[in-house]
Scaffold this motif. Structure first.
Motif, short mmCIF file in Angstrom:
data_model
loop_
_atom_site.label_atom_id
_atom_site.label_comp_id
_atom_site.label_asym_id
_atom_site.label_seq_id
_atom_site.Cartn_x
_atom_site.Cartn_y
_atom_site.Cartn_z
N ARG A 27 0.76 -1.19 -0.01
CA ARG A 27 -0.17 -0.13 -0.06
C ARG A 27 0.92 1.15 0.05
O ARG A 27 1.72 1.40 0.79
CB ARG A 27 -1.02 -0.04 1.20
N HIS A 28 0.72 2.04 -1.01
CA HIS A 28 1.53 3.38 -1.25
C HIS A 28 2.98 3.24 -0.97
O HIS A 28 3.91 3.79 -0.41
CB HIS A 28 0.97 4.35 -0.18
N GLY A 29 3.51 1.94 -1.91
CA GLY A 29 4.84 1.75 -1.61
C GLY A 29 5.26 0.86 -0.50
O GLY A 29 6.62 0.51 -0.57
N ARG A 30 4.46 0.83 0.32
CA ARG A 30 5.21 0.09 1.64
C ARG A 30 4.60 -1.41 1.79
O ARG A 30 3.17 -1.59 1.59
CB ARG A 30 4.41 0.85 2.96
N LYS A 56 -1.86 -8.16 10.84
CA LYS A 56 -2.96 -8.97 11.19
C LYS A 56 -4.23 -8.72 10.49
O LYS A 56 -4.92 -9.42 10.09
CB LYS A 56 -2.85 -9.11 12.71
N SER A 57 -4.39 -7.35 10.67
CA SER A 57 -6.07 -7.03 10.20
C SER A 57 -5.74 -6.75 8.70
O SER A 57 -6.90 -7.19 8.13
CB SER A 57 -6.06 -5.36 10.76
N THR A 58 -4.84 -6.60 8.14
CA THR A 58 -4.86 -6.75 6.78
C THR A 58 -5.12 -8.32 6.08
O THR A 58 -5.86 -8.45 5.19
CB THR A 58 -3.35 -6.47 6.19
N ILE A 59 -4.49 -9.40 6.87
CA ILE A 59 -4.82 -10.66 6.53
C ILE A 59 -6.21 -10.90 6.71
O ILE A 59 -6.87 -11.42 5.86
CB ILE A 59 -3.94 -11.47 7.65
N LEU A 60 -6.93 -10.50 7.97
CA LEU A 60 -8.20 -10.50 8.03
C LEU A 60 -9.07 -9.85 6.85
O LEU A 60 -10.07 -10.54 6.56
CB LEU A 60 -8.60 -9.96 9.48
N SER A 61 -8.68 -8.86 6.53
CA SER A 61 -9.45 -8.05 5.45
C SER A 61 -9.39 -8.82 4.08
O SER A 61 -10.31 -8.99 3.32
CB SER A 61 -8.92 -6.58 4.97
N LEU A 62 -8.35 -9.63 3.92
CA LEU A 62 -8.09 -10.58 2.64
C LEU A 62 -9.12 -11.49 2.90
O LEU A 62 -9.79 -12.18 1.92
CB LEU A 62 -6.84 -10.84 2.34
N CYS A 63 -9.13 -12.28 4.07
CA CYS A 63 -9.76 -13.57 4.47
C CYS A 63 -11.53 -13.19 4.28
O CYS A 63 -12.15 -14.12 3.89
CB CYS A 63 -9.46 -14.04 5.90
N HIS A 68 -8.11 -7.20 -2.19
CA HIS A 68 -7.43 -8.13 -3.07
C HIS A 68 -6.09 -8.13 -2.74
O HIS A 68 -5.43 -7.07 -2.40
CB HIS A 68 -7.48 -7.72 -4.36
N PRO A 69 -5.11 -9.20 -2.63
CA PRO A 69 -3.81 -9.15 -2.63
C PRO A 69 -2.87 -8.47 -3.64
O PRO A 69 -3.47 -8.44 -4.87
CB PRO A 69 -3.30 -10.54 -2.63
N THR A 70 -1.63 -7.99 -3.54
CA THR A 70 -0.90 -7.38 -4.66
C THR A 70 -0.60 -8.42 -5.37
O THR A 70 -0.41 -8.35 -6.61
CB THR A 70 0.11 -6.49 -3.82
N SER A 71 0.20 -9.49 -4.73
CA SER A 71 0.31 -10.80 -5.67
C SER A 71 0.23 -11.84 -4.67
O SER A 71 -0.25 -11.71 -3.44
CB SER A 71 1.80 -10.65 -5.83
N GLY A 72 0.04 -13.30 -5.23
CA GLY A 72 -0.12 -14.25 -4.44
C GLY A 72 -1.55 -14.85 -4.69
O GLY A 72 -2.32 -14.10 -5.55
N ARG A 73 -1.95 -15.52 -4.03
CA ARG A 73 -3.33 -16.38 -4.19
C ARG A 73 -4.25 -16.49 -2.79
O ARG A 73 -3.71 -16.97 -1.82
CB ARG A 73 -3.20 -17.60 -4.89
#
Length: 277
Positions: A27-30, A56-63, A68-73
């Motif tokens: 996010r924003h280059g980070r 942690k919260s970012t993982i929960l938002s993907l779950c 959407h993830p930047t990369s990966g599945r």
């Protein structure tokens, strides 16, 4: 950094409810998440633990199919994020957020009913079906709120709100329940009541999988089966809770000497910094 891997796929294992494979999020280059992999199966109850900013919260938002993830599945309930209509998928996921944005004086029962509509308020002219009303009443009872079903949201304690939101999340009979720091703002008694409630819910719904985010090991229910320790956007260790939540591994995760104790099914933590001086 060492790591403990999650259970691989194989004969006899149920299909994952949730799978993250080499997921990164920028996010924003980070870089917020870096090559995160995690597998959650039916009946497993995961805790994501780590310092502030660990991801942690970012993982929960993907779950929760919120990003959407930047990369990966990322696969949730057998659907690949990026190739599924997210709004529809979200209705199959129970999401408990103590910062739920409701501001009106809806009674508990109506707040629970909004879980069926996927809205913050009940839509105008919406008439719940008899089945929805029965389900709402059963979950209100399960969460120990039957005597307060008509009380307005604005007068509820933080603990009562937390239990109401869990009941709301169960309205769609989800296969996956996500809990974002559900003990936030609770006193000790309310926290213990909430954790007891989570144990009851998990017993009543044995195939339900859940992921809970917390900073504090004292906020883990007895029914926690698995844990992942995160730091700086990476999973350091993941697997069975009693193998992951050890003094050495939690100390590594928080970069501070922390002694972990596991008694009567619950975890506690205390600093060893003073003892080492």
């Amino acid at each position: 950094m060492s790591s403990t891997t999650t259970h691989p796929s194989g004969p006899g294992l149920p299909s994952p409810v949730l799978e993250l494979a080499e997921v990164s999020f920028v996010r924003h280059g980070r870089t917020i998440l870096d090559s995160v992999s995690l597998v959650v199966r039916p009946g497993e109850h995961w805790a994501l633990i780590g310092p502030n900013g660990a991801g942690k919260s970012t993982i929960l938002s993907l779950c929760g199919a919120l990003q959407h993830p930047t990369s990966g599945r990322v696969e949730v309930l057998g659907h690949l994020i990026g190739r599924v209509e997210l709004q529809r998928l979200r209705r199959s996921i129970g999401h408990v957020n103590p910062r739920h944005p409701i501001t009106s004086a809806l009674p508990i029962r109506d707040v629970v009913l909004t879980g069926a509509t996927g809205t913050v308020e009940l839509p105008p002219h919406h008439r719940p079906s008899d089945d929805e009303l029965d389900r709402a009443d059963s979950f209100v009872a399960l969460l120990g709120l039957s005597g307060k079903a008509g009380e307005p949201w604005t007068t509820l304690s933080q603990g009562e709100r937390g239990r109401t939101l869990i009941a709301r999340a169960l309205m769609t009979d989800p296969e996956l329940l996500l809990l974002d720091e559900p003990s936030t703002g609770l006193d000790v008694a309310a926290r213990e009541q909430l954790l007891d409630t989570l144990d009851v819910v998990r017993t009543a719904h044995p195939s339900l999988a859940s992921v809970l985010v917390t900073h504090h090991l004292e906020e883990l229910p007895q029914s926690t089966t698995h844990a992942a320790l995160l730091a700086e956007g990476r999973i350091l260790h993941a697997g069975a809770a009693d193998e992951v939540l050890t003094t050495a591994r939690v100390t590594e995760c928080f970069a501070h000497p922390i002694e972990i104790e596991h008694r009567h099914g619950r975890w506690s933590a205390r600093s060893l910094a003073q003892a080492e001086r």
